[in-house]
Enzyme design. Structure first.
Site, PDB file in Angstrom:
ATOM      1  N   TYR A 142      -6.543  -4.636 -13.574  1.00 14.10           N
ATOM      2  CA  TYR A 142      -6.411  -6.094 -13.507  1.00 14.10           C
ATOM      3  C   TYR A 142      -7.248  -6.794 -14.583  1.00 14.10           C
ATOM      4  O   TYR A 142      -7.055  -7.970 -14.859  1.00 14.10           O
ATOM      5  CB  TYR A 142      -6.812  -6.628 -12.121  1.00 14.10           C
ATOM      6  N   LYS A 193      -5.693   9.089  -8.380  1.00 14.45           N
ATOM      7  CA  LYS A 193      -4.456   9.733  -8.840  1.00 14.45           C
ATOM      8  C   LYS A 193      -4.881  10.678  -9.962  1.00 14.45           C
ATOM      9  O   LYS A 193      -4.397  10.612 -11.102  1.00 14.45           O
ATOM     10  CB  LYS A 193      -3.474   8.636  -9.312  1.00 14.45           C
ATOM     11  N   ASP A 225      -0.706   8.346  -3.372  1.00 15.28           N
ATOM     12  CA  ASP A 225       0.610   8.401  -2.718  1.00 15.28           C
ATOM     13  C   ASP A 225       0.487   9.032  -1.339  1.00 15.28           C
ATOM     14  O   ASP A 225       1.049   8.546  -0.354  1.00 15.28           O
ATOM     15  CB  ASP A 225       1.649   9.122  -3.600  1.00 15.28           C
ATOM     16  N   ASP A 249      -5.823  -2.914  -3.514  1.00 13.32           N
ATOM     17  CA  ASP A 249      -5.025  -4.118  -3.263  1.00 13.32           C
ATOM     18  C   ASP A 249      -3.816  -3.725  -2.405  1.00 13.32           C
ATOM     19  O   ASP A 249      -3.516  -4.350  -1.368  1.00 13.32           O
ATOM     20  CB  ASP A 249      -4.567  -4.661  -4.631  1.00 13.32           C
ATOM     21  N   ASP A 253      -3.243  -4.091   2.039  1.00 15.44           N
ATOM     22  CA  ASP A 253      -2.134  -4.859   2.636  1.00 15.44           C
ATOM     23  C   ASP A 253      -1.366  -3.964   3.608  1.00 15.44           C
ATOM     24  O   ASP A 253      -0.976  -4.393   4.699  1.00 15.44           O
ATOM     25  CB  ASP A 253      -1.161  -5.364   1.561  1.00 15.44           C
TER      26      ASP A 253
END
Ligand code: NAD
Length: 362
Positions: A142, A193, A225, A249, A253
């Site tokens: 970001y 990852k 994942d 992020d 959620d």
């Protein structure tokens, strides 16, 4: 002079509605339970763009620097989507996090026993869930440079962002995760990852190295994942999860739905000294803004985190959490957590119910 200075940034969409309910809670704590605070207000997001042309005016940033803690509603909405990405409401949020170095984002996902049936997952999967997601907040993709959209020689456009983490950035968020685990069930799962991204191989190496300093904490690693899958399959296997800005992020959620509604989850974003900004994890919910139907509990629970983490007011924080519990026990539900046999209430009625419960405590 008051002991604590709080800056309130309502923002956009449902932001002003939910923040108003959180302020009711602060008012009751001040008038009934001796909380010594001054509350100031400021502009951020689309509301700030409309009045000043920028999503984070200098005066808001200055007030934020002087405050002991900040309470934020939410920013953004369709009205500002046509603007260039560099001056959109969300930039105000990214800027305040970066300027105040709020690098550690704590997102607890707790399933209240009264809301087990509000989750879309089976009750045995979510009942008793108590998970803490520690998300890195001021680095990663970001913020990484270079970034942009460029034109290639053949005239085609190409978008690019950079995922970058230095050892020190990984170490400081790792420390927050290990320290949190010491106060909880002493397990940290680091999510990366590393099979594909070198930067998260470094993330994994640093976490492994740090775990030597915390022999009481069990460290495991999981690819993102798989982590997404495991969160839905068996979320209670996790105690503390630590991960990068973007993975956190998304996973937080996802975790919110384990608890019944995104409208229930608070968050804290802290700097190295424990100063922080507190906000619900959801956005400005333009689809329900202005209808007095948003759930204010995530924001009210963010006030509890603010009291606990930045002001050291543990008893006051306990009161707020107990009042929310009492109200849920009493069957009060906003539309997002409503189920048959409970009382459907509006945003302001929910805030009033929490305020009334709080007044009743010693
Ligand atoms: P959102 O979180 O605003 O809404 C997602 C869904 O959840 C919507 O259906 C909404 O009605 C519902 N919802 C959210 N909060 C709720 C609450 N308190 N009570 C009941 N229902 C609730 O996400 P989105 O729709 O993807 O984004 C809307 C805007 O918010 C966008 O402009 C986005 O950029 C912005 N946003 C801001 C933040 C922030 O301020 N921290 C975070 C995420 C998104």
């Amino acid at each position: 002079m008051s002991r604590h200075k709080i800056l309130v940034l309502p923002g956009d969409g449902i932001g002003p509605e939910i923040v108003a309910e959180a302020e009711k809670v602060l008012d009751v704590l001040a008038s009934y339970h001796g909380l010594d605070i001054t509350v100031e207000h400021g502009l951020i997001g689309g509301a700030a763009i409309d009045k000043t042309g920028t999503p984070l005016p200098d005066v808001s940033l200055e007030k934020a620097r002087k405050a002991d803690a900040i309470l934020l509603g939410a920013v953004g909405g369709p009205k500002w989507e046509p603007l260039d990405i560099s001056i959109r409401p969300e930039k105000g949020l990214l800027k305040i996090r970066a300027e105040l170095e709020l690098f550690a984002n704590l997102r607890p996902a707790l399933t209240a026993p009264q809301l087990v049936s509000a989750s879309t997952l089976r009750s045995e999967v979510v009942s008793g869930l108590d998970l803490m997601i520690v998300r890195e907040l001021t680095g990663g993709i970001y913020f990484g440079q270079p970034r942009g959209i460029r034109e290639l020689d053949n005239g085609e456009k190409q978008g690019f962002n950079t995922l970058v983490y230095s050892e020190s950035e990984i170490r400081r968020i790792g420390r927050v995760a290990f320290e949190s685990a010491l106060k909880r069930n002493r397990r940290v799962c680091s999510v990366d990852k590393a099979n594909v991204l070198e930067v998260t191989q470094l993330w994994r190496d640093v976490m492994t190295e740090m775990s030597q300093e915390y022999p009481e904490v069990e460290l495991t690693h999981m690819y993102v994942d798989n982590a997404a899958m495991q969160l839905v399959r068996a979320p209670k296997q996790f105690d503390v999860m630590v991960t990068t800005n973007m993975f956190g992020d998304i996973l937080s959620d996802l975790a919110s739905m384990l608890t019944g509604s995104i409208g229930m989850l608070p968050s804290a974003s802290l700097d190295e000294e424990g100063k922080g900004m507190y906000e619900p994890i959801h956005g400005s919910a333009p689809d329900i803004a202005g209808q007095n139907m948003a759930n204010p509990l995530a924001t009210i629970l963010s006030v509890a985190m603010l009291l606990r983490y930045s002001l050291g007011e543990t008893e006051q924080a306990d009161r707020v959490e107990k009042a929310v519990d009492r109200v849920l026990e009493g069957g009060y539900r906003t539309a997002d957590i409503y189920s048959e046999g409970t009382k459907k209430v509006s945003t302001s009625e929910m805030g009033d119910a929490v305020a009334t419960a709080l007044k009743g405590f010693k």
